[in-house]
Write a protein that holds these residues in place. Structure first.
Motif, PDB file in Angstrom:
ATOM      1  N   ALA A  27      21.660  46.580 -17.011  1.00 27.36           N
ATOM      2  CA  ALA A  27      21.149  46.289 -18.351  1.00 27.36           C
ATOM      3  C   ALA A  27      22.154  46.686 -19.421  1.00 27.36           C
ATOM      4  N   ASN A  28      22.744  47.859 -19.283  1.00 28.84           N
ATOM      5  CA  ASN A  28      23.719  48.310 -20.276  1.00 28.84           C
ATOM      6  C   ASN A  28      24.976  47.440 -20.275  1.00 28.84           C
ATOM      7  N   GLY A  29      25.387  46.987 -19.086  1.00 26.67           N
ATOM      8  CA  GLY A  29      26.547  46.110 -19.012  1.00 26.67           C
ATOM      9  C   GLY A  29      26.307  44.786 -19.709  1.00 26.67           C
ATOM     10  N   LEU A  30      25.126  44.206 -19.521  1.00 29.44           N
ATOM     11  CA  LEU A  30      24.815  42.946 -20.194  1.00 29.44           C
ATOM     12  C   LEU A  30      24.712  43.135 -21.702  1.00 29.44           C
ATOM     13  N   LEU A  31      24.134  44.235 -22.131  1.00 33.20           N
ATOM     14  CA  LEU A  31      24.065  44.513 -23.567  1.00 33.20           C
ATOM     15  C   LEU A  31      25.455  44.687 -24.157  1.00 33.20           C
ATOM     16  N   SER A  32      26.345  45.352 -23.416  1.00 30.84           N
ATOM     17  CA  SER A  32      27.722  45.530 -23.897  1.00 30.84           C
ATOM     18  C   SER A  32      28.423  44.190 -24.042  1.00 30.84           C
ATOM     19  N   LEU A  33      28.195  43.307 -23.087  1.00 30.85           N
ATOM     20  CA  LEU A  33      28.769  41.956 -23.157  1.00 30.85           C
ATOM     21  C   LEU A  33      28.262  41.199 -24.372  1.00 30.85           C
ATOM     22  N   GLY A  34      26.970  41.341 -24.662  1.00 29.90           N
ATOM     23  CA  GLY A  34      26.361  40.588 -25.753  1.00 29.90           C
ATOM     24  C   GLY A  34      25.197  39.747 -25.303  1.00 29.90           C
ATOM     25  N   ALA A  35      24.830  39.887 -24.017  1.00 29.83           N
ATOM     26  CA  ALA A  35      23.674  39.171 -23.482  1.00 29.83           C
ATOM     27  C   ALA A  35      22.418  40.020 -23.635  1.00 29.83           C
ATOM     28  N   SER A  36      21.287  39.433 -23.263  1.00 30.33           N
ATOM     29  CA  SER A  36      20.000  40.123 -23.385  1.00 30.33           C
ATOM     30  C   SER A  36      19.349  40.208 -22.008  1.00 30.33           C
ATOM     31  N   PRO A  37      19.257  41.412 -21.429  1.00 28.68           N
ATOM     32  CA  PRO A  37      18.673  41.541 -20.093  1.00 28.68           C
ATOM     33  C   PRO A  37      17.166  41.759 -20.127  1.00 28.68           C
ATOM     34  N   LYS A 184      34.280  52.737  -6.783  1.00 27.78           N
ATOM     35  CA  LYS A 184      33.909  54.150  -6.878  1.00 27.78           C
ATOM     36  C   LYS A 184      32.683  54.374  -7.753  1.00 27.78           C
ATOM     37  N   VAL A 185      32.144  53.319  -8.344  1.00 26.13           N
ATOM     38  CA  VAL A 185      30.990  53.435  -9.234  1.00 26.13           C
ATOM     39  C   VAL A 185      29.884  52.515  -8.719  1.00 26.13           C
ATOM     40  N   THR A 186      28.739  53.082  -8.411  1.00 24.66           N
ATOM     41  CA  THR A 186      27.613  52.294  -7.910  1.00 24.66           C
ATOM     42  C   THR A 186      27.172  51.263  -8.940  1.00 24.66           C
ATOM     43  N   GLY A 187      27.030  50.047  -8.503  1.00 19.70           N
ATOM     44  CA  GLY A 187      26.467  49.014  -9.357  1.00 19.70           C
ATOM     45  C   GLY A 187      27.458  48.081 -10.005  1.00 19.70           C
ATOM     46  N   THR A 188      28.757  48.307  -9.818  1.00 26.80           N
ATOM     47  CA  THR A 188      29.713  47.420 -10.488  1.00 26.80           C
ATOM     48  C   THR A 188      29.657  46.008  -9.921  1.00 26.80           C
ATOM     49  N   GLY A 189      29.523  45.884  -8.608  1.00 24.56           N
ATOM     50  CA  GLY A 189      29.401  44.544  -8.031  1.00 24.56           C
ATOM     51  C   GLY A 189      28.119  43.861  -8.438  1.00 24.56           C
ATOM     52  N   CYS A 190      27.043  44.639  -8.529  1.00 22.38           N
ATOM     53  CA  CYS A 190      25.750  44.082  -8.944  1.00 22.38           C
ATOM     54  C   CYS A 190      25.804  43.610 -10.397  1.00 22.38           C
ATOM     55  N   LEU A 191      26.475  44.389 -11.236  1.00 26.14           N
ATOM     56  CA  LEU A 191      26.637  43.985 -12.637  1.00 26.14           C
ATOM     57  C   LEU A 191      27.443  42.694 -12.732  1.00 26.14           C
ATOM     58  N   LEU A 192      28.427  42.525 -11.874  1.00 27.45           N
ATOM     59  CA  LEU A 192      29.209  41.288 -11.916  1.00 27.45           C
ATOM     60  C   LEU A 192      28.318  40.071 -11.715  1.00 27.45           C
ATOM     61  N   GLY A 193      27.360  40.171 -10.793  1.00 32.15           N
ATOM     62  CA  GLY A 193      26.434  39.054 -10.605  1.00 32.15           C
ATOM     63  C   GLY A 193      25.670  38.736 -11.870  1.00 32.15           C
TER      64      GLY A 193
END
Length: 261
Positions: A27-37, A184-193
């Motif tokens: 959620a935070n990654g999408l908000l940083s991008l500019g999308a709305s999760p 080394k950080v959990t969730g980076t691949g999931c955020l990419l999706g």
């Protein structure tokens, strides 16, 4: 075309049925991008959400029987309303249960993009393939694996690794940006999706260039985070990575793309 600027101007609503470990980071990654999760997991509200949503992410990381059934119902509604789906078959090669679910999902649902590491994509085309948890055990990413998956499932393939491979419309692109810190950080691949989903903007057949833009934006943001002071440590990297997802522009990543094919 400036796909990133379009995403930021549109602020697309991305419905994320993702695993319990990564919801906050996604959620935070999408908000940083500019999308709305929206982390919606209730089939009962899917019809209303998909009237305004631009994409759906299905990530099977913490798969259970009940959530699997809910994923199928939600994805079927997305198909009904023409909302594109990014499918992340997390650790599909780790158990027969996951293989069976992914086989069923891909038989019943029209998927726009399948995103996974090399072991996951291999497991989708070779039932004998196995893997260790969520980690890829395939060292050398073969474009042929992604091409086989593309033909089998009639979906765009994003296969991640030291080199990221994208296959769409019988064309392929290989991109070599990124940093080992992503592992080394959990969730980076999931955020990419989720980031790939945000770039779709309700398009069920995206161009290979749109997908390459999404991947390049993401991996180059990671490279920039890793190069900052303290960014070589996982904790600092995770925080600065979110900042870079917010700051990276199209001009930045276009200048730094390492495109091999």
């Amino acid at each position: 075309m400036d796909y990133l600027a379009t995403v930021r101007d549109t602020q697309p609503l991305v419905i994320c049925y993702t695993n319990d470990v990564v919801k906050n980071f996604t959620a935070n990654g999408l908000l940083s991008l500019g999308a709305s999760p929206a982390m919606s997991e209730a089939p009962e509200e899917a019809a209303d959400f998909f009237k305004v949503a631009q994409a759906l992410l299905i990530n099977i990381g913490t798969l259970t029987e009940q959530c699997g059934e809910d994923m199928l119902k939600i994805a079927a509604e997305a198909n009904k309303q023409g909302v594109p789906i990014v499918f992340d078959p997390v650790a599909v090669g780790a158990s027969q249960y996951r293989k069976d679910f992914c086989r069923r999902f891909l038989e019943e649902i029209d998927v726009t993009v399948i995103k996974g590491n090399a072991s996951e994509i291999l497991a989708l085309v070779d039932d004998r393939a196995t893997m260790k948890g969520t980690d890829s055990t395939v060292e050398d990413v073969s474009i042929d694996i992604a091409e086989q998956a593309h033909r089998k499932y009639n979906a765009a393939i994003v296969m991640t690794g030291k080199t990221d491979v994208i296959v769409q419309d019988d064309k392929s692109v290989a991109l070599a940006n990124g940093t080992p810190l992503l592992a080394k950080v959990t969730g980076t691949g999931c955020l990419l999706g989720a980031v790939v989903a945000s770039f779709l903007l309700k398009e069920t057949h995206p161009s290979i260039e749109k997908l390459a833009s999404a991947i390049s934006y993401y991996t180059i943001s990671a490279e920039r985070a890793a190069s900052t002071a303290g960014g070589d440590l996982p904790g600092t990297f995770a925080t600065v990575f979110l900042d870079e997802l917010n700051q990276t522009t199209t001009a930045c990543y276009q200048q730094e793309i390492k495109r091999e094919k």
